[in-house]
Design a protein around this motif. Structure first.
Motif, mmCIF file in Angstrom:
data_model
loop_
_atom_site.group_PDB
_atom_site.id
_atom_site.type_symbol
_atom_site.label_atom_id
_atom_site.label_comp_id
_atom_site.label_asym_id
_atom_site.label_seq_id
_atom_site.Cartn_x
_atom_site.Cartn_y
_atom_site.Cartn_z
ATOM 1 N N GLU A 1 62.784 -58.796 83.879
ATOM 2 C CA GLU A 1 62.161 -59.795 82.822
ATOM 3 C C GLU A 1 60.757 -59.089 82.372
ATOM 4 N N GLU A 2 59.984 -58.296 83.165
ATOM 5 C CA GLU A 2 59.545 -57.788 82.217
ATOM 6 C C GLU A 2 59.340 -56.534 81.629
ATOM 7 N N ILE A 3 60.757 -55.898 81.370
ATOM 8 C CA ILE A 3 60.786 -54.646 80.947
ATOM 9 C C ILE A 3 61.628 -55.604 79.433
ATOM 10 N N GLU A 4 62.766 -55.895 80.097
ATOM 11 C CA GLU A 4 63.890 -56.960 78.834
ATOM 12 C C GLU A 4 63.253 -58.545 78.858
ATOM 13 N N PRO A 5 62.819 -58.927 78.302
ATOM 14 C CA PRO A 5 61.887 -60.349 78.009
ATOM 15 C C PRO A 5 63.349 -60.704 77.314
ATOM 16 N N ARG A 6 63.586 -62.151 77.955
ATOM 17 C CA ARG A 6 65.250 -62.921 77.648
ATOM 18 C C ARG A 6 64.366 -64.618 76.980
ATOM 19 N N TYR A 7 63.256 -63.963 76.156
ATOM 20 C CA TYR A 7 63.018 -65.378 75.464
ATOM 21 C C TYR A 7 63.143 -65.269 73.893
ATOM 22 N N ASP A 8 62.502 -66.444 72.826
ATOM 23 C CA ASP A 8 63.176 -65.797 72.004
ATOM 24 C C ASP A 8 62.201 -67.625 70.845
ATOM 25 N N GLY A 9 62.503 -67.578 70.258
ATOM 26 C CA GLY A 9 61.684 -68.512 69.216
ATOM 27 C C GLY A 9 60.326 -69.060 69.779
ATOM 28 N N ASP A 10 59.202 -69.908 69.086
ATOM 29 C CA ASP A 10 58.062 -70.014 68.916
ATOM 30 C C ASP A 10 58.060 -70.591 70.729
ATOM 31 N N LEU A 11 56.506 -69.438 71.038
ATOM 32 C CA LEU A 11 56.771 -69.548 72.885
ATOM 33 C C LEU A 11 54.391 -70.453 72.832
ATOM 34 N N LEU A 12 54.725 -70.680 74.112
ATOM 35 C CA LEU A 12 53.069 -71.032 74.463
ATOM 36 C C LEU A 12 53.122 -69.851 75.848
ATOM 37 N N LEU A 13 52.322 -68.632 75.270
ATOM 38 C CA LEU A 13 52.888 -67.961 76.403
ATOM 39 C C LEU A 13 51.484 -68.495 77.571
ATOM 40 N N GLU A 14 51.163 -67.986 79.448
ATOM 41 C CA GLU A 14 50.620 -68.691 79.910
ATOM 42 C C GLU A 14 50.555 -67.085 80.695
ATOM 43 N N ASP A 15 48.841 -66.743 80.880
ATOM 44 C CA ASP A 15 48.860 -65.362 81.733
ATOM 45 C C ASP A 15 49.009 -66.107 82.660
ATOM 46 N N ALA A 16 49.780 -65.320 84.179
ATOM 47 C CA ALA A 16 49.613 -66.111 85.333
ATOM 48 C C ALA A 16 48.458 -66.011 85.981
ATOM 49 N N GLU A 17 47.857 -65.085 85.579
ATOM 50 C CA GLU A 17 46.133 -65.264 86.478
ATOM 51 C C GLU A 17 45.465 -65.075 86.087
ATOM 52 N N SER A 18 45.285 -65.481 84.909
ATOM 53 C CA SER A 18 43.915 -66.034 83.718
ATOM 54 C C SER A 18 43.982 -67.238 83.603
ATOM 55 N N GLY A 19 45.986 -67.449 83.445
ATOM 56 C CA GLY A 19 45.599 -68.949 82.919
ATOM 57 C C GLY A 19 45.568 -69.181 81.130
ATOM 58 N N GLU A 20 45.013 -67.703 80.560
ATOM 59 C CA GLU A 20 44.816 -67.874 79.055
ATOM 60 C C GLU A 20 45.973 -67.997 78.546
ATOM 61 N N THR A 21 45.971 -68.426 77.156
ATOM 62 C CA THR A 21 47.853 -68.881 76.731
ATOM 63 C C THR A 21 47.871 -68.035 75.698
ATOM 64 N N LEU A 22 48.479 -67.819 74.877
ATOM 65 C CA LEU A 22 48.807 -66.772 73.509
ATOM 66 C C LEU A 22 50.160 -68.179 73.057
ATOM 67 N N GLU A 23 49.793 -68.515 71.068
ATOM 68 C CA GLU A 23 51.128 -69.059 70.717
ATOM 69 C C GLU A 23 51.593 -67.425 70.171
ATOM 70 N N VAL A 24 52.821 -67.552 70.513
ATOM 71 C CA VAL A 24 53.764 -66.599 69.875
ATOM 72 C C VAL A 24 54.840 -67.170 69.428
ATOM 73 N N SER A 25 54.887 -66.325 68.424
ATOM 74 C CA SER A 25 56.900 -66.159 67.743
ATOM 75 C C SER A 25 57.255 -65.526 67.476
ATOM 76 N N LEU A 26 58.906 -65.386 68.838
ATOM 77 C CA LEU A 26 59.222 -63.876 69.093
ATOM 78 C C LEU A 26 60.232 -64.197 68.280
ATOM 79 N N THR A 27 60.060 -63.566 67.205
ATOM 80 C CA THR A 27 60.922 -62.120 66.054
ATOM 81 C C THR A 27 61.540 -61.065 66.869
ATOM 82 N N PRO A 28 62.334 -60.488 67.189
ATOM 83 C CA PRO A 28 62.914 -59.184 67.358
ATOM 84 C C PRO A 28 61.934 -57.890 67.254
#
Lengths: 628, 291
Positions: free
Chosen positions: B212-239
């Motif tokens: 999944e790190e090579i080919e992530p299966r996400y879409d739409g608007d996400l709030l990503l959270e770093d597993a190690e640091s806990g930092e977050t990032l708002e993303v809109s996953l367009t193609p």
């Protein structure tokens, strides 16, 4: 297509609202990733302060829009016309079936009926109307509705239902159970009922299935729909007995009979008549009737005759009016004479026709013994009997109050309109000595003395008729005069129960007050003998009087005493006997043109839209689950 | 979790850990050794594969056959296997998790080494060496290794250089250092690997990533959270955004391969969906780590 509730289309404004909601960024899904370092480029499309994006072309948005549109349209109630009987709008058929006596005439072929195995050559008009109604019901579409109304002397809504197969079957079943009557037809009430059945979703169409033999109500309100007169009947060939009476000469007591026979056809006819007295053939005659004319007849039955029957020996279109009955109308019945010291009334009472007299001493008086009229002479019991009462020279303590001392009295003034004084002249008649009485509120004065005190009173109190002679006839010369028995007779006739010899219109109820001791009520009718249920002490309404002929209601009590109530049901209605069809009867009916009757609409599509919205909701739920 | 099943263990029994550099164990072992200044026994030739040390090419054979072969020499010494496994939070991700795969690879290599009297030491690291297995030797220590791999705690952010420094100060020089990590390091991976090379280790980098790190299966608007640091990032996953991510990951992986190639570090980039036998038996054997 039209909308029954177009204001609901405003709910379509929910569609742009839904689009706007989808343009707003939703709460983001929180997702843990091993590292953010490679996602940093995607942040370029991070939401702005307003958090608005272009409308996402998603299945979710499409489903939401379809659901909103379906719901808004369902609330607007769109209607689609169905086709039925050549029109594009569903209709409400109101079938007014004439059930009057003239519809018994057997002079017609069944019009518009479906082919059946029955003989369709000649049938009664009512049967023809029934078959025409059946044809109309079979031609209904499922969206139509029909109401069957039987129009007789009373108007009755028989059944109502839609054109679906199961409801139409019930309508046909109700139609098959209808019977014709022997009285007239109240089409005023029928048209009022038809008007009340108008509804906004169907066009009203009133079918009057009749021979037109009714008086059209000229002041009838217009109907919001079509009125179609379906003429039934073809012949005018009918002769009828239109009057029959049996009475007695009041002085001689001889029975007298009177009849009128009419011809309603345009042709002269000679008809044989047969007369029966108490079921015994009395005489036969041949009567020549002119076209559209009448002949009156008189006859003398035997003195003991109580019931006469007159028959026309012909077969015309309407047989119901070819026979008539009449009861002796002046039979008084049982009279109890309760006197303290003899009574001047005993002799005339014993001689009067129609009177069964029983003289009872005051000490032997038993209020439980029943009579049609009770005469108290010089005596008043503590409680009056339920029968009609004649109080002669009443003492104090009765229903009338005495005031003053006895004095000689003379009749000064009389009420000439009172039936008590029919053929009786009492003015200036000296009536001996009498104690003045005070007029009670329930009584009216028939004769009064020169001092204004009432001498003869009549009225009704506690449900019984009462006549008061406030004098003692034995103190005058009145009992020796010819007017005395006439006065007695008039008084008894006024007191006798008028229902005892009543003529009743077919189908009308007869009310009978039963004593508390009554144990059985038996009805002897032209159909046979039947037990009538009742509540002791309560009045009975007997309404099974649709069949023409004589009726006898017999009341028995625990002591074995029997009282009888007799009446006859005849068709004495020239309007019904004149069976010539009158199709112009409805020509003056004012109706509101169908175009102004509102907006008939058809089958509503709202249920289908609701089902569609529910299906879309289910699909949207599946889509939501799949996305999760 | 059972790290190694019976059938796989039987296959591992037939393998021997090989080392292309000085075994460095310093003890008498089962392995040929290559040391300067001592007599070396010529062991064998094998075909050259990209990444091999050019200094080992037998040029005389090349002159004759115009084919590249490597000269293998043997010295009878043991190999010291250093298993350095990344136990940071980013490794505990994916299905199966990268950490599970890393443990199993470490268990396989450790088993082979211990089964043939090689020495093994292990360390679980994140921002530092959180758990350390002192050097063990012999078959009897296999369970100790397996218990260590299963019991080591998970957590923390990866500081590879710091952890390698910390380990290197305590560990013996030389031998084979196997670093099993996703290389999602705060301080980068280069300095840590370079340090190990400087300590005389032959370094094998097992770069473990999830599919999944090579080919992530996400879409739409996400709030990503770093597993190690806990930092977050708002993303809109367009193609386009996903394409950019994939390009970045591919570039990074290419960079790791290139770095390792340049420095003679054996590098194998593994996805967690690959069968473990393919990784351990075939691919590492191709890399001459096992024979």
């Amino acid at each position: 297509m039209t909308f029954l509730n177009p204001a609901a289309l405003l709910f379509l404004l929910a569609i742009p609202l839904i689009v706007i909601l989808h343009m707003l960024r939703p709460r983001r899904r929180r997702t843990v990733v091993p590292s953010l370092q490679f996602w940093l480029g995607a942040e370029r499309v991070r939401s702005q302060r307003v958090r608005v994006r272009p409308p996402p072309l998603s299945l979710s948005l499409l489903l939401h829009l379809l659901i909103a549109a379906a719901a808004a349209l369902a609330l607007a109630r769109p209607s689609i016309y169905e086709f039925g009987l050549g029109t594009t709008a569903p209709r409400h058929f109101v079938l007014l079936l004439d059930a009057s006596a003239s519809m018994q005439a057997a002079d017609t072929q069944a019009p518009g009926a479906e082919a059946t195995s029955q003989d369709t050559t000649v049938t009664t008009r009512f049967e023809a109307a029934r078959r025409r109604a059946e044809a109309l019901l079979n031609a209904m579409s499922p969206a139509d509705r029909a109401t069957i109304v039987r129009v007789g002397d009373d108007v009755r809504l028989v059944a109502s239902g839609s054109g679906t197969p199961w409801e139409r079957g019930e309508l046909l079943q109700a139609l098959a159970g209808l019977e014709v009557g022997s009285a007239g037809a109240d089409f005023r009430a029928a048209l009022e009922l038809a008007r009340s059945l108008a509804e906004p979703t169907r066009a009203l169409e009133v079918h009057v299935l009749s021979d037109g033999g009714f008086a059209f109500p000229s002041d009838a309100s217009p109907l919001p729909g079509r009125v179609i007169f379906e003429p039934i009947g073809a012949s005018d060939d009918n002769q009828a007995i239109t009057q029959l009476r049996l009475g007695r000469d009041p002085l001689g007591g001889r029975p007298e009979g009177f009849a009128r026979v009419s011809n309603f056809s345009d042709q002269p006819v000679s008809v044989p008549l047969r007369l029966f007295a108490d079921d015994v053939p009395l005489e036969q005659r041949q009567v020549d009737l002119p076209p559209r004319g009448s002949v009156e007849l008189a006859f003398e039955p035997p003195s003991t005759t109580e019931l006469i029957e007159l028959r026309l020996g012909i077969e015309d279109a309407l047989a119901a009016d070819n026979v008539a009955w009449a009861l002796q109308s002046d039979r008084i019945g049982t009279v109890h004479l309760v006197a303290a010291n003899g009574s001047a009334l005993e002799r005339p009472l014993s001689l009067l026709p129609g009177v069964t007299l029983e003289t009872i001493a005051t000490r032997d008086y038993d209020p439980a013994r029943r009579a049609d009229v009770t005469v108290f002479d010089g005596f008043v019991p503590p409680r009056l009997p339920p029968s009609a009462v004649l109080l002669v020279n009443p003492p104090a303590g009765g229903p009338v109050e005495l005031q003053g001392d006895p004095r000689p009295v003379r009749v000064a003034r009389v009420d000439p309109r009172s039936p008590l004084l029919a053929g009786v002249d009492l003015e200036d008649e000296l009536l001996g000595t009498a104690t003045p009485v005070v007029r009670p509120l329930w009584a009216r004065v028939t004769a009064e003395a020169d001092d204004g005190a009432p001498l003869i009173l009549e009225g009704q109190r506690d449900g019984r008729r009462i006549v008061v002679w406030a004098f003692d006839p034995r103190q005058s010369r009145l009992p020796t005069k010819l007017t005395f028995p006439l006065l007695v007779y008039n008084t008894l006739v006024a007191l006798a129960d008028p229902a005892r010899s009543e003529r009743v219109v077919a189908g009308s109820p007869v009310t009978l007050a039963l004593p508390a001791e009554a144990t059985e009520l038996i009805a002897h009718t032209p159909r046979g003998t039947e037990q009538v249920p009742f509540q002791p002490g309560a009045a009975v309404v007997y309404d099974r009087t649709t069949t023409l002929g004589p009726y006898l209601l017999e009341v028995r009590d625990a002591r074995g005493q029997v009282s009888q109530h007799r009446f006859v049901v005849d068709l004495f209605d020239e309007n019904e006997s004149d069976i010539a069809p009158r199709p112009q009867a409805l020509a003056d009916l004012v109706t509101v043109p169908p175009a102004a009757a509102g907006h008939p609409v058809g089958v509503e599509a709202a249920p289908f839209l609701v089902i569609g919205a529910l299906v879309l909701l289910f699909l949207e739920w599946l889509h939501f689950l799949w996305r999760r | 979790m059972r790290l190694l099943d019976e059938e796989f263990l039987r296959k591992l029994d037939r393998l021997v850990l090989a080392c292309t550099r000085a075994a460095g164990g310093g003890l008498i072992g089962e392995h040929a050794s290559r040391r300067r200044g001592t007599s070396l026994e010529f062991a064998d030739y094998r075909s050259y594969v990209p990444g091999d040390d050019f200094r080992r090419i037998d040029w005389s054979i090349y002159a004759r056959l115009e084919a590249l072969f490597l000269r293998l020499t043997e010295a009878k010494e043991d190999i010291h296997l250093h298993l350095l496994v990344d136990y940071s939070r980013s490794m505990h991700w994916g299905q199966p998790s990268k950490l599970d795969v890393a443990r199993r690879i470490a268990a396989a290599l450790g088993y082979v080494a211990l089964a043939h009297a090689d020495r093994v030491s292990a360390a679980a690291f994140a921002s530092e060496v959180a758990f350390h297995l002192p050097t063990v030797r012999g078959r009897s220590q296999i369970m100790a290794l397996l218990r260590f791999l299963e019991a080591a705690p998970v957590g923390g952010r990866t500081h590879l250089e710091r952890a390698m420094h910390q380990y290197g100060e305590r560990a013996a020089r030389g031998g084979v250092a196997v670093v099993i990590s996703d290389l999602l390091c705060v301080d980068g991976y280069e300095a840590g690997l370079r340090y190990l090379l400087g300590r005389g280790h032959e370094v094998l980098l097992v770069h473990v990533l999830a599919d999944e790190e090579i080919e992530p299966r996400y879409d739409g608007d996400l709030l990503l959270e770093d597993a190690e640091s806990g930092e977050t990032l708002e993303v809109s996953l367009t193609p386009a955004a996903l394409g950019l991510y994939r390009a970045r990951v591919a570039e990074w992986r290419d960079g790791v391969r290139s770095y390792c190639q340049q420095r003679g570090i054996d590098c194998w980039q593994i996805l967690t969906s690959w069968p473990l036998e393919d990784v351990v038996l075939k691919r590492l054997q191709q890399r001459a780590m096992l024979r």
